[in-house]
Structure formats: C-alpha cells, structure tokens
Scaffold this motif. Structure first.
Motif, PDB file in Angstrom:
ATOM      1  N   ILE A  71       0.833  -1.203   0.000  1.00 54.73           N
ATOM      2  CA  ILE A  71       0.000   0.000   0.000  1.00 54.73           C
ATOM      3  C   ILE A  71       0.869   1.254   0.000  1.00 54.73           C
ATOM      4  CG2 ILE A  71      -1.742   1.293   1.292  1.00 54.73           C
ATOM      5  CD1 ILE A  71      -2.674  -1.426   2.440  1.00 54.73           C
ATOM      6  N   ASN A  82       2.464   2.166  -3.380  1.00 57.71           N
ATOM      7  CA  ASN A  82       1.494   2.698  -4.343  1.00 57.71           C
ATOM      8  C   ASN A  82       1.012   4.091  -3.947  1.00 57.71           C
ATOM      9  OD1 ASN A  82       1.430   0.877  -6.414  1.00 57.71           O
ATOM     10  ND2 ASN A  82      -0.327  -0.263  -5.678  1.00 57.71           N
ATOM     11  N   LEU A  83       0.895   4.360  -2.646  1.00 58.36           N
ATOM     12  CA  LEU A  83       0.530   5.713  -2.218  1.00 58.36           C
ATOM     13  C   LEU A  83       1.633   6.710  -2.582  1.00 58.36           C
ATOM     14  CD1 LEU A  83      -1.074   5.061   1.288  1.00 58.36           C
ATOM     15  CD2 LEU A  83      -2.236   5.883  -0.768  1.00 58.36           C
ATOM     16  N   MET A  90       1.355   7.359  -6.203  1.00 55.11           N
ATOM     17  CA  MET A  90       0.280   8.287  -6.572  1.00 55.11           C
ATOM     18  C   MET A  90       0.730   9.734  -6.400  1.00 55.11           C
ATOM     19  SD  MET A  90      -2.379   6.685  -7.729  1.00 55.11           S
ATOM     20  CE  MET A  90      -3.678   7.906  -7.590  1.00 55.11           C
ATOM     21  N   SER A 142      -5.296  -0.065  -9.304  1.00 55.67           N
ATOM     22  CA  SER A 142      -3.993  -0.516  -8.826  1.00 55.67           C
ATOM     23  C   SER A 142      -3.838  -0.252  -7.337  1.00 55.67           C
ATOM     24  CB  SER A 142      -2.882   0.191  -9.609  1.00 55.67           C
ATOM     25  OG  SER A 142      -1.610  -0.209  -9.167  1.00 55.67           O
ATOM     26  N   LEU A 143      -4.292   0.909  -6.896  1.00 55.21           N
ATOM     27  CA  LEU A 143      -4.205   1.257  -5.479  1.00 55.21           C
ATOM     28  C   LEU A 143      -5.072   0.337  -4.635  1.00 55.21           C
ATOM     29  CD1 LEU A 143      -2.892   3.370  -3.602  1.00 55.21           C
ATOM     30  CD2 LEU A 143      -4.952   4.762  -3.879  1.00 55.21           C
ATOM     31  N   ASP A 172      -3.473  -3.561  -5.134  1.00 62.60           N
ATOM     32  CA  ASP A 172      -2.031  -3.792  -4.931  1.00 62.60           C
ATOM     33  C   ASP A 172      -1.374  -4.372  -6.180  1.00 62.60           C
ATOM     34  OD1 ASP A 172      -2.280  -2.931  -2.272  1.00 62.60           O
ATOM     35  OD2 ASP A 172      -2.803  -4.942  -1.594  1.00 62.60           O
ATOM     36  N   VAL A 212       0.529   1.730 -10.964  1.00 65.97           N
ATOM     37  CA  VAL A 212       0.939   3.042 -10.452  1.00 65.97           C
ATOM     38  C   VAL A 212       2.443   3.242 -10.608  1.00 65.97           C
ATOM     39  CG1 VAL A 212       1.172   4.451  -8.377  1.00 65.97           C
ATOM     40  CG2 VAL A 212      -0.997   3.312  -8.848  1.00 65.97           C
TER      41      VAL A 212
END
Length: 326
Positions: free
Chosen positions: A62, A65-66, A69, A102-103, A106, A110
């Motif tokens: 997570i 990916n954050l 973003m 994707s977020l 997982d 991204v």
C-alpha cells in the motif's frame, strides 16, 4: 491451504521472497511463475522495504502505491507544463482509472506509470540517458510500457526510410529497454524453464473481437448494476478514442508518443475474455492507452478547456467509483 488469487495476491507472494523458486509460500501458490516474475520491480521494492515479513509486506504494498500516486501527481503536472498547459491539467494523467484499481488491488500500474511518465518527461527534456534508465525500469515493472519503445523504433525507422531529418531521441533510447527486458526473459527461462510470453500472453491476446463479443453478450441485456457500469465504461472508452484521434494532427506530443498510442488503440480488439470479463482487467489493460492519449489531447492547443475539464471530471468520477467499489 494452498490458494490462488487475483494479481495483487501474486505480487504479495513474490514480495515475501523474490529470490525463491518455491512455488507455494505462506499458503499462496504462484499460478504462472514465469508470468508473475515478469513484473519484478514492484514486489522487489516492497520486499526491500519490509524484509519479507508478511504483515509488513501487506503494508508496504500500500505504501509504495501511495507514494507512487504522489509521484504521479507531480509528474503529471510537469508533463502538462511541457505540453503548454497549466500544471493543474496533470490531473487528467494522475486520475486515470487504472491507478485507482492498482491502489485498491495492490498491482503494478501506479509504479509502472511513474517510471514511464519520468521517461517521457526526460525525453522531452532531451536527457536521453536517464530516460533510457526510466523506461528500462518501467519495462521491468510492467512490460506493456514497452509499447512506447516500439513506437519510438517505428518512428526512427520511418525517418530513416524517408531520409528525413530526425530530431527525436537516439535509437538506443528505445532499444536498450527492450534489451533489458530480453535479458530478463532469458534469466526467467533459465531459472523457471518457461518464457513468460509463452505462459501468459496467450491468455490476454487472441482472435480479434472474440473476447469482447463474449463479454458484450454477457452484459446485454444488463442483469446487474455491474453490467451497466461495464457498458458505460466501454462507451467512455470509445468517446475517448475518438477525442484522441481528433487531437492527433494538431498535437505537439512527440511522434513516438503518438505512434505508441496508435499501437495501444490497435491492440484493443485483440484483448480476450480474460481481459474483458471485468473492469479490473480491461481498465488496467488500457492504462497506457489512456495515459498516452491524454498527453496527445493536452498537447493540442486547439482543444478547448471545457473538453479537458470534461475528461478530468470523467476520470475522477470513474476513479472514485473504482476506489470505493473495486
């Protein structure tokens, strides 16, 4: 108990130990090992951050990916500026629906887009060495990003065939990422005994329109809200394709971006039912098409602001829907 699951589970499984050939670990079995190890960068970064500890891996998936973003927002703004637009228009890149999926699941879209956008921006700034590195990492994150390299080689060959002046990137900018991918394929072949392209790609690609017509037959007449949502997404995709096609001639986007977008559009009819059966599949498969198409629209100075705002609103609403109800 051994289990199979969606792509996010496979990324989790590889991130536990990217260096093992053991097929089952922590009760999770790799369905197509050569296929799954193709996209190694995301799980490798997660493993590095978590040291393979199961609960830490879940959070690291997570977290990466954050962070991706946030990077997409910054890169989108810089690409918008390089297209002659205000930085705010970068939202049309950062809000692409595949990134919301994707977020939530997982998966690697991204981070792949981060490296791809970085490569495209570096090419626009004529920093070809770093662009080659970024595109190579993008290819090892999600091999479909190589479509940009294919488009770049095609443009280079076109200029050579016409003996026209070529002010674009040198050929090696696009060839090296393909060679890196080839070396990785050979490594996987030697280690796992199968070529990824032969173990997974036949699932995704096949006879034109067969997969779409099968899915369309299931969606009509709509038997659920999900069927209606799928039909709406297909309609939006068609409208977007038309918008990009109309913007191609007047766009300042580099030729390799236009060529790559055309290739992504031509590939759509060949997607099979494994892609079309659910929006998880086809919106992720269209991530490069949407990103490259958005750059082309942004680069068209004649595109009115209301058209751009329309796509910001569309991508934001779809991304929100997908984030809340993946």
């Amino acid at each position: 108990m051994d289990s199979y699951g969606f792509d996010g589970i496979m990324f989790y499984r590889i991130a536990l130990d990217p260096f093992t050939t053991q097929r089952t670990l922590e009760g999770i079995t790799l369905d197509l090992p050569a296929f799954r190890f193709q996209r190694i960068v995301y799980p490798l970064l997660v493993h590095t951050a978590s040291d393979g500890e199961p609960s830490a891996v879940a959070w690291a998936l997570i977290a990466w990916n954050l962070a991706g973003m946030a990077a997409l927002g910054a890169l989108g703004a810089l690409l918008a500026i390089s297209s002659g637009r205000a930085a705010l228009w970068g939202l049309t890149l950062a809000l692409a629906p595949a990134f919301a999926i994707s977020l939530g699941l997982d998966t690697a879209e991204v981070l792949a887009a981060c490296f791809l956008f970085a490569g495209l921006l570096l090419i626009r700034n004529r920093r070809f060495g770093w662009a080659t590195v970024a595109l190579s990492v993008a290819a090892l994150t999600r091999e479909t990003t190589l479509i940009v390299c294919v488009g770049g080689v095609m443009v280079w060959l076109w200029h050579r065939a016409r003996r026209a002046p070529d002010r674009g990137p040198p050929l090696w900018t696009f060839v090296v990422p393909g060679c890196v991918q080839g070396v990785w394929q050979v490594f996987l072949w030697n280690r796992l005994g199968k070529v990824r392209m032969l173990t997974g790609r036949a699932i995704d690609f096949g006879f034109p329109l067969r997969g779409f017509l099968r899915a369309f037959h299931q969606w009509l007449p709509p038997g659920s809200a999900l069927d209606v949502f799928h039909l709406m997404l297909v309609f939006v995709i068609v409208v977007f394709l038309i918008t990009v096609a109309q913007s191609m001639r007047g766009s300042s986007a580099p030729a390799h971006e236009k060529a790559a977008w055309a290739l992504t559009a031509l590939m759509i009819p060949f997607f099979q039912f494994a892609v079309w059966f659910h929006h998880w599949g086809f919106m992720r498969a269209l991530s490069e098409m949407i990103a490259l198409g958005t750059l082309i629209v942004l680069g068209n100075e004649k595109a009115p602001a209301h058209r751009l705002w329309f796509w910001v609103a569309v991508w934001a609403s779809i991304a929100t829907q997908l984030a809340l109800y993946p």
